[in-house]
Design a protein around this motif. Structure first.
Motif, PDB file in Angstrom:
ATOM      1  N   TRP A 140       5.610  48.994  67.726  1.00  0.00           N
ATOM      2  CA  TRP A 140       6.925  49.579  67.990  1.00  0.00           C
ATOM      3  C   TRP A 140       8.009  48.602  67.539  1.00  0.00           C
ATOM      4  N   MET A 141       8.323  48.639  66.260  1.00  0.00           N
ATOM      5  CA  MET A 141       9.385  47.808  65.692  1.00  0.00           C
ATOM      6  C   MET A 141      10.704  48.563  65.868  1.00  0.00           C
ATOM      7  N   THR A 142      11.126  48.672  67.111  1.00  0.00           N
ATOM      8  CA  THR A 142      12.283  49.493  67.451  1.00  0.00           C
ATOM      9  C   THR A 142      13.569  48.931  66.852  1.00  0.00           C
ATOM     10  N   ALA A 143      14.494  49.817  66.575  1.00  0.00           N
ATOM     11  CA  ALA A 143      15.743  49.434  65.925  1.00  0.00           C
ATOM     12  C   ALA A 143      16.677  48.738  66.913  1.00  0.00           C
ATOM     13  N   ASN A 144      17.661  48.065  66.368  1.00  0.00           N
ATOM     14  CA  ASN A 144      18.642  47.357  67.183  1.00  0.00           C
ATOM     15  C   ASN A 144      19.272  48.303  68.211  1.00  0.00           C
ATOM     16  N   GLY A 145      19.278  47.855  69.475  1.00  0.00           N
ATOM     17  CA  GLY A 145      19.915  48.632  70.538  1.00  0.00           C
ATOM     18  C   GLY A 145      19.112  49.790  71.069  1.00  0.00           C
ATOM     19  N   THR A 146      17.829  49.875  70.703  1.00  0.00           N
ATOM     20  CA  THR A 146      17.001  50.984  71.171  1.00  0.00           C
ATOM     21  C   THR A 146      15.847  50.465  72.023  1.00  0.00           C
ATOM     22  N   ALA A 147      15.209  51.407  72.728  1.00  0.00           N
ATOM     23  CA  ALA A 147      14.057  51.106  73.566  1.00  0.00           C
ATOM     24  C   ALA A 147      12.885  51.983  73.141  1.00  0.00           C
ATOM     25  N   PHE A 148      11.703  51.600  73.546  1.00  0.00           N
ATOM     26  CA  PHE A 148      10.484  52.385  73.330  1.00  0.00           C
ATOM     27  C   PHE A 148      10.708  53.838  73.731  1.00  0.00           C
ATOM     28  N   THR A 149      11.260  54.039  74.923  1.00  0.00           N
ATOM     29  CA  THR A 149      11.403  55.393  75.451  1.00  0.00           C
ATOM     30  C   THR A 149      12.387  56.243  74.663  1.00  0.00           C
ATOM     31  N   ASP A 150      13.297  55.616  73.929  1.00  0.00           N
ATOM     32  CA  ASP A 150      14.251  56.382  73.128  1.00  0.00           C
ATOM     33  C   ASP A 150      13.550  57.178  72.036  1.00  0.00           C
ATOM     34  N   TYR A 151      12.381  56.713  71.622  1.00  0.00           N
ATOM     35  CA  TYR A 151      11.679  57.357  70.503  1.00  0.00           C
ATOM     36  C   TYR A 151      10.724  58.463  70.947  1.00  0.00           C
ATOM     37  N   MET A 152      10.388  58.513  72.212  1.00  0.00           N
ATOM     38  CA  MET A 152       9.353  59.462  72.636  1.00  0.00           C
ATOM     39  C   MET A 152       9.676  60.919  72.311  1.00  0.00           C
ATOM     40  N   PRO A 153      10.968  61.362  72.382  1.00  0.00           N
ATOM     41  CA  PRO A 153      11.250  62.759  72.015  1.00  0.00           C
ATOM     42  C   PRO A 153      11.381  62.968  70.499  1.00  0.00           C
ATOM     43  N   ALA A 154      11.294  61.924  69.706  1.00  0.00           N
ATOM     44  CA  ALA A 154      11.550  62.026  68.270  1.00  0.00           C
ATOM     45  C   ALA A 154      10.492  62.888  67.589  1.00  0.00           C
ATOM     46  N   PRO A 155      10.871  63.623  66.567  1.00  0.00           N
ATOM     47  CA  PRO A 155       9.891  64.475  65.873  1.00  0.00           C
ATOM     48  C   PRO A 155       8.746  63.685  65.253  1.00  0.00           C
ATOM     49  N   GLU A 156       9.017  62.426  64.883  1.00  0.00           N
ATOM     50  CA  GLU A 156       7.956  61.605  64.286  1.00  0.00           C
ATOM     51  C   GLU A 156       6.844  61.288  65.291  1.00  0.00           C
ATOM     52  N   LEU A 157       7.146  61.441  66.574  1.00  0.00           N
ATOM     53  CA  LEU A 157       6.143  61.184  67.623  1.00  0.00           C
ATOM     54  C   LEU A 157       5.488  62.464  68.128  1.00  0.00           C
ATOM     55  N   ALA A 158       5.856  63.603  67.543  1.00  0.00           N
ATOM     56  CA  ALA A 158       5.406  64.896  68.076  1.00  0.00           C
ATOM     57  C   ALA A 158       3.894  65.034  68.080  1.00  0.00           C
ATOM     58  N   THR A 159       3.210  64.426  67.121  1.00  0.00           N
ATOM     59  CA  THR A 159       1.753  64.555  67.052  1.00  0.00           C
ATOM     60  C   THR A 159       1.030  63.435  67.797  1.00  0.00           C
ATOM     61  N   GLY A 160       1.773  62.509  68.382  1.00  0.00           N
ATOM     62  CA  GLY A 160       1.154  61.420  69.119  1.00  0.00           C
ATOM     63  C   GLY A 160       0.459  61.923  70.383  1.00  0.00           C
ATOM     64  N   LEU A 161      -0.673  61.325  70.706  1.00  0.00           N
ATOM     65  CA  LEU A 161      -1.491  61.814  71.810  1.00  0.00           C
ATOM     66  C   LEU A 161      -1.272  61.078  73.124  1.00  0.00           C
ATOM     67  N   ILE A 162      -0.424  60.063  73.146  1.00  0.00           N
ATOM     68  CA  ILE A 162      -0.251  59.299  74.380  1.00  0.00           C
ATOM     69  C   ILE A 162       0.213  60.179  75.546  1.00  0.00           C
ATOM     70  N   PRO A 163       1.216  61.049  75.366  1.00  0.00           N
ATOM     71  CA  PRO A 163       1.640  61.869  76.516  1.00  0.00           C
ATOM     72  C   PRO A 163       0.512  62.703  77.111  1.00  0.00           C
ATOM     73  N   SER A 164      -0.459  63.085  76.289  1.00  0.00           N
ATOM     74  CA  SER A 164      -1.540  63.954  76.774  1.00  0.00           C
ATOM     75  C   SER A 164      -2.544  63.231  77.654  1.00  0.00           C
ATOM     76  N   VAL A 165      -2.489  61.900  77.702  1.00  0.00           N
ATOM     77  CA  VAL A 165      -3.466  61.160  78.514  1.00  0.00           C
ATOM     78  C   VAL A 165      -2.820  60.441  79.700  1.00  0.00           C
ATOM     79  N   LEU A 166      -1.506  60.579  79.873  1.00  0.00           N
ATOM     80  CA  LEU A 166      -0.839  59.957  81.015  1.00  0.00           C
ATOM     81  C   LEU A 166      -1.135  60.764  82.280  1.00  0.00           C
ATOM     82  N   LEU A 167      -1.429  60.047  83.363  1.00  0.00           N
ATOM     83  CA  LEU A 167      -1.849  60.695  84.606  1.00  0.00           C
ATOM     84  C   LEU A 167      -0.854  60.522  85.740  1.00  0.00           C
TER      85      LEU A 167
END
Length: 294
Positions: A140-167
């Motif tokens: 996660w080479m996040t951009a200046n002034g951003t956080a990990f969580t800022d990217y979670m709704p991004a379309p580039e993360l839409a196919t990521g599987l992490i949300p599907s395994v959070l309990l």
């Protein structure tokens, strides 16, 4: 845990120091297969458990109670919720400072996997004169002034599987929470598909017993400043993992494009591995070859 392996005689001539920073849920053990491949080429390697991980991990009580109660597991506050990004940064900076004092003529190559990209951002900004190169391994080479969580709704993360395994709700328990010891074959298959699709099943059985369920959520919500005259002046490499289903390739490319826009005079050196999110487990030889040819 501090793991230091003495260099071979060749290191006296051209050896570098690789400081390896693991991702969420992992520990220094993650690099066990990579370290010897770097050492045998004359380099020194240091890997440490980040606070709240590895030997310093603390497990939710519900995680050890089997059969696991889903309600208890989803509601129990994380014992590592107090960990901050500053905790991560300060530990890595302290390690690099000690190395600089002992071996001032050696170049430090700082590698971070996955979540540890946030750590590289913070460390690079803090001590740019002590780091010879930043290496982001599907991180996660996040951009200046951003956080990990800022990217979670991004379309580039839409196919990521992490949300599907959070309990659990990360904001409620203070961690990204998963169950790596589950006997549920469907859930177990989703976790493996997310993080280690190309790791052999027997290896994954061993690895999943070492993974810890909670990755502190606080560091993922903190916005990091990376300036062009500090972090931005350090040479950096991004190693893309093309078959990554935790951090999709589109998101990796977005990180690179944003970094290059921020520091156009210092573009990212991009390398590619045809692996999952865990090349240190599935393809350590390929990863070592990439690092040795930087």
């Amino acid at each position: 845990m501090l793991q230091e392996i003495e260099p071979t005689p060749r290191a006296d001539l051209d050896g570098k120091i690789f400081v390896l920073v693991h991702g969420g849920g992992h520990g220094a053990w993650a690099f066990e297969r990579l370290i010897p491949l770097l050492v045998q080429e004359g380099h020194q390697v240091v890997a440490r458990d980040l606070p709240g991980h590895g030997l310093g991990a603390q497990l939710p009580r519900a995680y050890s109670n089997r059969p696991l109660s889903p309600q208890d597991f989803a509601g129990e506050p994380s014992p590592v919720a107090h960990v901050t990004l500053a905790d991560y940064r300060d530990q890595v900076v302290a390690t690099i400072n000690r190395l600089a004092e002992r071996m001032p003529d050696r170049e430090v190559i700082l590698l971070g996997h996955s979540m540890a990209g946030l750590v590289l951002n913070a460390v690079g900004e803090a001590v740019p004169d002590l780091v010879g190169r930043l290496v982001y391994l599907s991180a996660w080479m996040t951009a200046n002034g951003t956080a990990f969580t800022d990217y979670m709704p991004a379309p580039e993360l839409a196919t990521g599987l992490i949300p599907s395994v959070l309990l659990a709700d990360p904001a409620a328990v203070g961690a990204l929470r998963m169950d790596f010891r589950t006997s549920d074959p469907e859930y177990r298959a989703r976790v493996k598909a997310a993080f280690a699709a190309d790791v052999e099943d027997d290896n994954w059985d061993a690895i999943s017993n070492l993974l810890t369920p909670d990755t502190p959520f606080g560091p993922l919500t903190e916005r990091v400043t990376v300036t062009s005259d500090r972090w931005g002046r350090i040479p950096r490499t991004y190693i893309c993992c093309t078959d990554d289903h935790a951090l999709p390739l589109a998101a990796q490319h977005r990180f690179i494009a944003e970094a290059d826009s921020h520091t156009p005079a210092n573009p990212t050196d991009v390398r590619t591995l045809t692996t999952s999110h865990s090349p240190f487990a599935s393809a350590p030889d390929q990863l070592a070859k990439t690092l040795l040819h930087l």
